[in-house]
Design a protein around this motif. Structure first.
Motif, PDB file in Angstrom:
ATOM      1  N   GLU A 109       0.855  -1.185   0.000  1.00  0.00           N
ATOM      2  CA  GLU A 109       0.000   0.000   0.000  1.00  0.00           C
ATOM      3  C   GLU A 109       0.896   1.242   0.000  1.00  0.00           C
ATOM      4  O   GLU A 109       1.769   1.384   0.847  1.00  0.00           O
ATOM      5  N   ILE A 110       0.660   2.151  -0.958  1.00  0.00           N
ATOM      6  CA  ILE A 110       1.438   3.389  -1.053  1.00  0.00           C
ATOM      7  C   ILE A 110       0.695   4.555  -0.420  1.00  0.00           C
ATOM      8  O   ILE A 110       1.287   5.424   0.201  1.00  0.00           O
ATOM      9  N   TYR A 111      -0.609   4.566  -0.578  1.00  0.00           N
ATOM     10  CA  TYR A 111      -1.432   5.666  -0.074  1.00  0.00           C
ATOM     11  C   TYR A 111      -2.766   5.104   0.379  1.00  0.00           C
ATOM     12  O   TYR A 111      -3.368   4.298  -0.324  1.00  0.00           O
ATOM     13  N   ASN A 112      -3.217   5.544   1.554  1.00  0.00           N
ATOM     14  CA  ASN A 112      -4.516   5.132   2.075  1.00  0.00           C
ATOM     15  C   ASN A 112      -5.386   6.367   2.188  1.00  0.00           C
ATOM     16  O   ASN A 112      -5.088   7.264   2.974  1.00  0.00           O
ATOM     17  N   GLY A 113      -6.453   6.426   1.398  1.00  0.00           N
ATOM     18  CA  GLY A 113      -7.328   7.586   1.370  1.00  0.00           C
ATOM     19  C   GLY A 113      -8.073   7.826   2.662  1.00  0.00           C
ATOM     20  O   GLY A 113      -8.546   8.928   2.910  1.00  0.00           O
ATOM     21  N   GLN A 114      -8.180   6.801   3.512  1.00  0.00           N
ATOM     22  CA  GLN A 114      -8.885   6.977   4.782  1.00  0.00           C
ATOM     23  C   GLN A 114      -7.962   7.495   5.881  1.00  0.00           C
ATOM     24  O   GLN A 114      -8.373   8.289   6.718  1.00  0.00           O
ATOM     25  N   THR A 115      -6.701   7.055   5.894  1.00  0.00           N
ATOM     26  CA  THR A 115      -5.787   7.509   6.948  1.00  0.00           C
ATOM     27  C   THR A 115      -4.866   8.628   6.476  1.00  0.00           C
ATOM     28  O   THR A 115      -4.517   9.503   7.258  1.00  0.00           O
ATOM     29  N   ASP A 116      -4.442   8.612   5.210  1.00  0.00           N
ATOM     30  CA  ASP A 116      -3.546   9.652   4.689  1.00  0.00           C
ATOM     31  C   ASP A 116      -4.310  10.848   4.159  1.00  0.00           C
ATOM     32  O   ASP A 116      -3.732  11.901   3.958  1.00  0.00           O
ATOM     33  N   GLY A 117      -5.605  10.658   3.904  1.00  0.00           N
ATOM     34  CA  GLY A 117      -6.395  11.662   3.215  1.00  0.00           C
ATOM     35  C   GLY A 117      -7.251  12.443   4.132  1.00  0.00           C
ATOM     36  O   GLY A 117      -6.992  12.445   5.269  1.00  0.00           O
ATOM     37  N   PRO A 118      -8.223  13.062   3.711  1.00  0.00           N
ATOM     38  CA  PRO A 118      -9.563  12.588   3.473  1.00  0.00           C
ATOM     39  C   PRO A 118      -9.842  12.435   1.998  1.00  0.00           C
ATOM     40  O   PRO A 118     -10.972  12.145   1.631  1.00  0.00           O
ATOM     41  N   ASN A 119      -8.861  12.633   1.155  1.00  0.00           N
ATOM     42  CA  ASN A 119      -9.103  12.602  -0.285  1.00  0.00           C
ATOM     43  C   ASN A 119      -8.761  11.240  -0.860  1.00  0.00           C
ATOM     44  O   ASN A 119      -7.768  10.629  -0.490  1.00  0.00           O
ATOM     45  N   TYR A 120      -9.603  10.794  -1.792  1.00  0.00           N
ATOM     46  CA  TYR A 120      -9.388   9.512  -2.427  1.00  0.00           C
ATOM     47  C   TYR A 120      -8.663   9.711  -3.759  1.00  0.00           C
ATOM     48  O   TYR A 120      -8.872  10.700  -4.444  1.00  0.00           O
ATOM     49  N   PRO A 121      -7.828   8.748  -4.143  1.00  0.00           N
ATOM     50  CA  PRO A 121      -7.096   8.879  -5.415  1.00  0.00           C
ATOM     51  C   PRO A 121      -8.038   8.817  -6.608  1.00  0.00           C
ATOM     52  O   PRO A 121      -8.994   8.046  -6.617  1.00  0.00           O
ATOM     53  N   THR A 122      -7.766   9.659  -7.592  1.00  0.00           N
ATOM     54  CA  THR A 122      -8.618   9.704  -8.787  1.00  0.00           C
ATOM     55  C   THR A 122      -7.898   9.290 -10.058  1.00  0.00           C
ATOM     56  O   THR A 122      -8.524   8.826 -10.993  1.00  0.00           O
ATOM     57  N   ASP A 123      -6.583   9.454 -10.123  1.00  0.00           N
ATOM     58  CA  ASP A 123      -5.837   9.084 -11.327  1.00  0.00           C
ATOM     59  C   ASP A 123      -4.390   8.851 -10.964  1.00  0.00           C
ATOM     60  O   ASP A 123      -3.915   9.325  -9.927  1.00  0.00           O
ATOM     61  N   LEU A 124      -3.666   8.126 -11.816  1.00  0.00           N
ATOM     62  CA  LEU A 124      -2.250   7.914 -11.608  1.00  0.00           C
ATOM     63  C   LEU A 124      -1.553   7.711 -12.939  1.00  0.00           C
ATOM     64  O   LEU A 124      -2.156   7.207 -13.890  1.00  0.00           O
ATOM     65  N   ILE A 125      -0.305   8.155 -13.012  1.00  0.00           N
ATOM     66  CA  ILE A 125       0.519   8.014 -14.215  1.00  0.00           C
ATOM     67  C   ILE A 125       1.961   7.757 -13.797  1.00  0.00           C
ATOM     68  O   ILE A 125       2.352   8.053 -12.669  1.00  0.00           O
ATOM     69  N   VAL A 126       2.741   7.219 -14.715  1.00  0.00           N
ATOM     70  CA  VAL A 126       4.186   7.108 -14.552  1.00  0.00           C
ATOM     71  C   VAL A 126       4.789   7.980 -15.638  1.00  0.00           C
ATOM     72  O   VAL A 126       4.466   7.827 -16.820  1.00  0.00           O
ATOM     73  N   ASP A 127       5.649   8.929 -15.245  1.00  0.00           N
ATOM     74  CA  ASP A 127       6.203   9.864 -16.225  1.00  0.00           C
ATOM     75  C   ASP A 127       7.415   9.269 -16.943  1.00  0.00           C
ATOM     76  O   ASP A 127       7.784   8.107 -16.728  1.00  0.00           O
ATOM     77  N   ASN A 128       8.046  10.060 -17.805  1.00  0.00           N
ATOM     78  CA  ASN A 128       9.183   9.591 -18.604  1.00  0.00           C
ATOM     79  C   ASN A 128      10.424   9.302 -17.766  1.00  0.00           C
ATOM     80  O   ASN A 128      11.351   8.662 -18.236  1.00  0.00           O
ATOM     81  N   ASN A 129      10.445   9.771 -16.523  1.00  0.00           N
ATOM     82  CA  ASN A 129      11.555   9.472 -15.611  1.00  0.00           C
ATOM     83  C   ASN A 129      11.231   8.283 -14.715  1.00  0.00           C
ATOM     84  O   ASN A 129      11.933   8.037 -13.745  1.00  0.00           O
ATOM     85  N   ASN A 130      10.172   7.564 -15.029  1.00  0.00           N
ATOM     86  CA  ASN A 130       9.719   6.389 -14.287  1.00  0.00           C
ATOM     87  C   ASN A 130       9.279   6.727 -12.857  1.00  0.00           C
ATOM     88  O   ASN A 130       9.392   5.918 -11.951  1.00  0.00           O
ATOM     89  N   LEU A 131       8.757   7.941 -12.655  1.00  0.00           N
ATOM     90  CA  LEU A 131       8.233   8.365 -11.361  1.00  0.00           C
ATOM     91  C   LEU A 131       6.716   8.237 -11.375  1.00  0.00           C
ATOM     92  O   LEU A 131       6.064   8.597 -12.350  1.00  0.00           O
ATOM     93  N   LEU A 132       6.163   7.734 -10.269  1.00  0.00           N
ATOM     94  CA  LEU A 132       4.722   7.594 -10.142  1.00  0.00           C
ATOM     95  C   LEU A 132       4.123   8.913  -9.636  1.00  0.00           C
ATOM     96  O   LEU A 132       4.635   9.518  -8.712  1.00  0.00           O
ATOM     97  N   TRP A 133       3.034   9.338 -10.279  1.00  0.00           N
ATOM     98  CA  TRP A 133       2.256  10.503  -9.867  1.00  0.00           C
ATOM     99  C   TRP A 133       0.820  10.069  -9.703  1.00  0.00           C
ATOM    100  O   TRP A 133       0.317   9.314 -10.524  1.00  0.00           O
ATOM    101  N   PHE A 134       0.160  10.512  -8.654  1.00  0.00           N
ATOM    102  CA  PHE A 134      -1.280  10.263  -8.533  1.00  0.00           C
ATOM    103  C   PHE A 134      -1.958  11.460  -7.920  1.00  0.00           C
ATOM    104  O   PHE A 134      -1.363  12.247  -7.182  1.00  0.00           O
ATOM    105  N   SER A 135      -3.223  11.642  -8.295  1.00  0.00           N
ATOM    106  CA  SER A 135      -3.987  12.777  -7.820  1.00  0.00           C
ATOM    107  C   SER A 135      -4.973  12.304  -6.759  1.00  0.00           C
ATOM    108  O   SER A 135      -5.492  11.207  -6.821  1.00  0.00           O
ATOM    109  N   VAL A 136      -5.187  13.175  -5.769  1.00  0.00           N
ATOM    110  CA  VAL A 136      -6.163  12.892  -4.714  1.00  0.00           C
ATOM    111  C   VAL A 136      -7.063  14.090  -4.531  1.00  0.00           C
ATOM    112  O   VAL A 136      -6.736  15.195  -4.896  1.00  0.00           O
TER     113      VAL A 136
END
Length: 195
Positions: free
Chosen positions: A168-195
């Motif tokens: 588990e990388i992110y928990n919307g109930q304990t790390d948030g109150p926001n839930y993840p809506t999208d995720l991408i891996v960029d050209n540098n192989n870094l993960l990005w996600f929106s909450v």
């Protein structure tokens, strides 16, 4: 647009323009007309149930593969539109190895088309069918990085799956109150996600 030019010509330029000012003004007019002509010359084609093979007028996400095929899905079918041949292909539980309940389509770093339902499937173009690449992963969104690590959103959490290990990388109930809506891996192989 013509009214604006007309206004500039009649109202805004009561003074005489010098050579360099007139040159700048004419360049501005030419660029403006060129931009207006290019933008207004675009045409759009709308695909509906009446003019295509779509069974419904609502589709979920849309992706384009490396062969310029359009891919999209409804709840129970995956569609590929081959633009070069103007040909539609429908994939579902009845004519392929897929299961129903599609949630997402993604293009992998390897250029392959992936879809999710209760498993994650990869499209095999040579046989025009799908194969399971990740079993029992039910997710709303997913992406693979260039090392083959699977990142996915499952309801309120973001997970990483490498081999048989799921973290588990992110928990919307304990790390948030926001839930993840999208995720991408960029050209540098870094993960990005929106909450």
């Amino acid at each position: 647009f013509l009214r604006v030019i007309n206004y500039i010509c009649t109202m805004g330029l009561k003074q005489t323009l010098t050579g360099p000012q007139m040159k700048k003004f004419l360049i501005f007019i030419i660029i403006s007309i060129s931009t207006f002509t290019t933008t207004s010359a675009q045409s759009w084609e709308m695909f509906t149930t009446e003019n295509s093979n779509l069974p419904v007028d609502y589709i979920d996400n849309l992706v384009v593969d490396s062969n310029d095929n359009l891919w999209f899905h409804t709840n129970n079918s995956i569609y590929m539109y081959n633009q070069k041949e103007d040909k539609w292909h429908e994939f579902n539980q009845g004519n392929s190895d897929l299961t129903d309940g599609f949630t997402y389509i993604s293009i992998g770093k390897d250029g392959s088309v992936y879809v999710s339902s209760n498993h994650i499937f990869k499209f095999k173009e040579n046989v025009m069918n799908f194969e399971i690449v990740e079993e029992n992963i039910k997710c709303e969104k997913f992406v693979f990085d260039e090392n083959g690590v699977l990142y996915f959103v499952n309801q309120v959490n973001v997970y990483a799956k490498e081999g048989d290990k799921i973290k588990e990388i992110y928990n919307g109930q304990t790390d948030g109150p926001n839930y993840p809506t999208d995720l991408i891996v960029d050209n540098n192989n870094l993960l990005w996600f929106s909450v």
